[in-house]
Design a protein around this motif. Structure first.
Motif, PDB file in Angstrom:
ATOM      1  N   ARG A  89       0.814  -1.212   0.000  1.00 24.84           N
ATOM      2  CA  ARG A  89       0.000   0.000   0.000  1.00 24.84           C
ATOM      3  C   ARG A  89       0.851   1.267   0.000  1.00 24.84           C
ATOM      4  N   ARG A  90       2.050   1.185   0.544  1.00 26.41           N
ATOM      5  CA  ARG A  90       2.916   2.363   0.625  1.00 26.41           C
ATOM      6  C   ARG A  90       4.326   2.023   0.127  1.00 26.41           C
ATOM      7  N   PRO A  91       4.477   1.572  -1.094  1.00 28.85           N
ATOM      8  CA  PRO A  91       5.813   1.193  -1.570  1.00 28.85           C
ATOM      9  C   PRO A  91       6.789   2.361  -1.604  1.00 28.85           C
ATOM     10  N   ASP A  92       6.260   3.565  -1.747  1.00 26.99           N
ATOM     11  CA  ASP A  92       7.133   4.748  -1.788  1.00 26.99           C
ATOM     12  C   ASP A  92       7.704   5.103  -0.422  1.00 26.99           C
ATOM     13  N   ARG A  93       7.207   4.480   0.640  1.00 27.07           N
ATOM     14  CA  ARG A  93       7.688   4.765   1.993  1.00 27.07           C
ATOM     15  C   ARG A  93       8.707   3.733   2.483  1.00 27.07           C
ATOM     16  N   VAL A  94       8.912   2.677   1.721  1.00 30.15           N
ATOM     17  CA  VAL A  94       9.737   1.548   2.177  1.00 30.15           C
ATOM     18  C   VAL A  94      10.984   1.433   1.312  1.00 30.15           C
ATOM     19  N   ALA A  95      12.150   1.405   1.973  1.00 30.25           N
ATOM     20  CA  ALA A  95      13.414   1.241   1.256  1.00 30.25           C
ATOM     21  C   ALA A  95      13.759  -0.225   1.066  1.00 30.25           C
ATOM     22  N   ARG A  96      13.408  -1.062   2.053  1.00 27.91           N
ATOM     23  CA  ARG A  96      13.756  -2.478   1.994  1.00 27.91           C
ATOM     24  C   ARG A  96      12.838  -3.243   2.937  1.00 27.91           C
ATOM     25  N   LEU A  97      12.425  -4.428   2.521  1.00 29.42           N
ATOM     26  CA  LEU A  97      11.662  -5.348   3.356  1.00 29.42           C
ATOM     27  C   LEU A  97      12.607  -6.392   3.934  1.00 29.42           C
ATOM     28  N   VAL A  98      12.545  -6.591   5.244  1.00 28.90           N
ATOM     29  CA  VAL A  98      13.376  -7.593   5.896  1.00 28.90           C
ATOM     30  C   VAL A  98      12.477  -8.716   6.413  1.00 28.90           C
ATOM     31  N   TYR A  99      12.718  -9.906   5.891  1.00 30.71           N
ATOM     32  CA  TYR A  99      11.996 -11.106   6.318  1.00 30.71           C
ATOM     33  C   TYR A  99      12.832 -11.766   7.412  1.00 30.71           C
ATOM     34  N   LEU A 100      12.405 -11.648   8.664  1.00 28.88           N
ATOM     35  CA  LEU A 100      13.165 -12.184   9.784  1.00 28.88           C
ATOM     36  C   LEU A 100      12.578 -13.528  10.219  1.00 28.88           C
ATOM     37  N   ASP A 101      13.266 -14.596   9.838  1.00 29.15           N
ATOM     38  CA  ASP A 101      12.832 -15.959  10.179  1.00 29.15           C
ATOM     39  C   ASP A 101      11.330 -16.118   9.949  1.00 29.15           C
ATOM     40  N   SER A 102      10.935 -15.803   8.743  1.00 27.46           N
ATOM     41  CA  SER A 102       9.511 -15.719   8.418  1.00 27.46           C
ATOM     42  C   SER A 102       9.210 -16.468   7.128  1.00 27.46           C
ATOM     43  N   PRO A 103       7.922 -16.727   6.871  1.00 29.95           N
ATOM     44  CA  PRO A 103       7.515 -17.288   5.581  1.00 29.95           C
ATOM     45  C   PRO A 103       7.582 -16.236   4.474  1.00 29.95           C
ATOM     46  N   MET A 104       7.218 -16.652   3.268  1.00 32.09           N
ATOM     47  CA  MET A 104       7.092 -15.731   2.131  1.00 32.09           C
ATOM     48  C   MET A 104       5.619 -15.584   1.796  1.00 32.09           C
ATOM     49  N   PRO A 105       4.971 -14.522   2.267  1.00 28.09           N
ATOM     50  CA  PRO A 105       3.541 -14.355   1.992  1.00 28.09           C
ATOM     51  C   PRO A 105       3.255 -14.303   0.495  1.00 28.09           C
ATOM     52  N   GLN A 106       2.096 -14.829   0.124  1.00 28.00           N
ATOM     53  CA  GLN A 106       1.679 -14.849  -1.272  1.00 28.00           C
ATOM     54  C   GLN A 106       0.280 -14.255  -1.409  1.00 28.00           C
ATOM     55  N   ASP A 107       0.078 -13.565  -2.495  1.00 29.59           N
ATOM     56  CA  ASP A 107      -1.229 -12.980  -2.772  1.00 29.59           C
ATOM     57  C   ASP A 107      -2.294 -14.071  -2.817  1.00 29.59           C
ATOM     58  N   GLY A 108      -3.418 -13.812  -2.155  1.00 32.35           N
ATOM     59  CA  GLY A 108      -4.540 -14.736  -2.185  1.00 32.35           C
ATOM     60  C   GLY A 108      -4.460 -15.874  -1.195  1.00 32.35           C
ATOM     61  N   ARG A 109      -3.445 -15.869  -0.322  1.00 34.17           N
ATOM     62  CA  ARG A 109      -3.302 -16.927   0.676  1.00 34.17           C
ATOM     63  C   ARG A 109      -3.133 -16.328   2.058  1.00 34.17           C
TER      64      ARG A 109
END
Length: 269
Positions: A89-109
């Motif tokens: 929703r706010r890609p212009d506000r985020v420089a980098r996403l950090v996945y910390l010991d987490s799954p990979m969310p997918q659209d529609g799931r």
């Protein structure tokens, strides 16, 4: 100045980031631990209508109210779902996403969908998928007991006093955010990503991920992009508690674009 927004996982709140936030601030960065609606010190604000969109809105509001335009958005465990949703929703506000010991969310799931589809058969999978049956009033899952944390929490590196604090501060978990399907527009698909694997008792590390990329698994092919990087920490699932200094260093390095790059898959003939 680098700004970090730190998103906790299930049953917890911003309190889990105490030591990491202090370390980041001591290094000259801003740190904003977030407690999602219905958890931690905001447990009293949850209700049957609390869902994933509620948590995405929590983070969207945080991003909107920060002066920093380029945020390191760190999602831990379940927290990566609202983090990815807010970045969408706010890609212009985020420089980098950090996945910390987490799954990979997918659209529609939803998170529960991905556990059902991707987690191997076993006691852990069965416990997660049984959350609906344990939910009080059909919407709130009680916090684990001390024995349950010890049995299911992957607490490698967490000492007795730290476990006492987890047990004392753990909150019930609203079921809705785990069960609602994530809806993405693709707006954040081009954001740089850092993955941090906790390798003690975990099922994923950099070598395993490289093997999946090489195998051609569609879900992970994009992770070999040059902007994406990866780290490993030799601890259990609670690095902000078991190894806060090392995690702080990893987050600061990730803000500089450091980390292991995956080899691009060989072209198939």
């Amino acid at each position: 100045m680098t700004t970090f927004v730190l998103v906790s996982g299930g049953y917890t709140g911003g309190w889990i980031w105490r030591d990491v936030a202090a370390g980041l601030r001591a290094a000259g960065a801003e740190a904003h631990p977030v407690t999602l609606t219905g958890t931690g010190e905001r447990r009293h604000l949850g209700g049957p209508g609390t869902d994933l969109e509620t948590h995405i809105e929590d983070l969207t509001q945080v991003l909107d109210h920060l002066d920093a335009p380029d945020v390191m958005l760190v999602g831990y465990c379940y927290g990566i779902y609202p983090a990815v949703g807010a970045a969408d929703r706010r890609p212009d506000r985020v420089a980098r996403l950090v996945y910390l010991d987490s799954p990979m969310p997918q659209d529609g799931r939803s998170m529960l969908d991905q556990v059902r589809e991707q987690m191997p058969e076993g006691a852990t999978r069965g416990r997660v998928l049984g959350l609906r049956e344990r939910a009080e009033g059909g919407w709130r899952v009680p916090a684990p007991t001390r024995q349950e944390w010890q049995e299911w929490g992957n607490l490698a590196g967490v000492g007795p006093q730290a476990l006492d604090r987890i047990v004392r501060l753990a909150s019930p978990q609203p079921l809705g955010p785990l069960d609602q399907k994530l809806r993405l527009t693709g707006a954040a698909a081009g954001l740089p990503v850092t993955g941090v694997f906790c390798t003690e008792g975990g099922s994923m590390d950099i070598a395993t991920l490289e093997g999946l990329v090489a195998s051609g698994l569609p879900l992970v092919q994009g992770l070999a992009a040059p902007a994406h990087a990866f780290f490993e920490i030799a601890t259990g699932h609670w690095p902000m508690i078991s190894t806060p200094g090392e995690l702080t260093d990893v987050l600061l390095r990730s803000a500089e674009g450091e980390g292991h790059r995956l080899a691009a898959p060989a072209a198939r003939v």
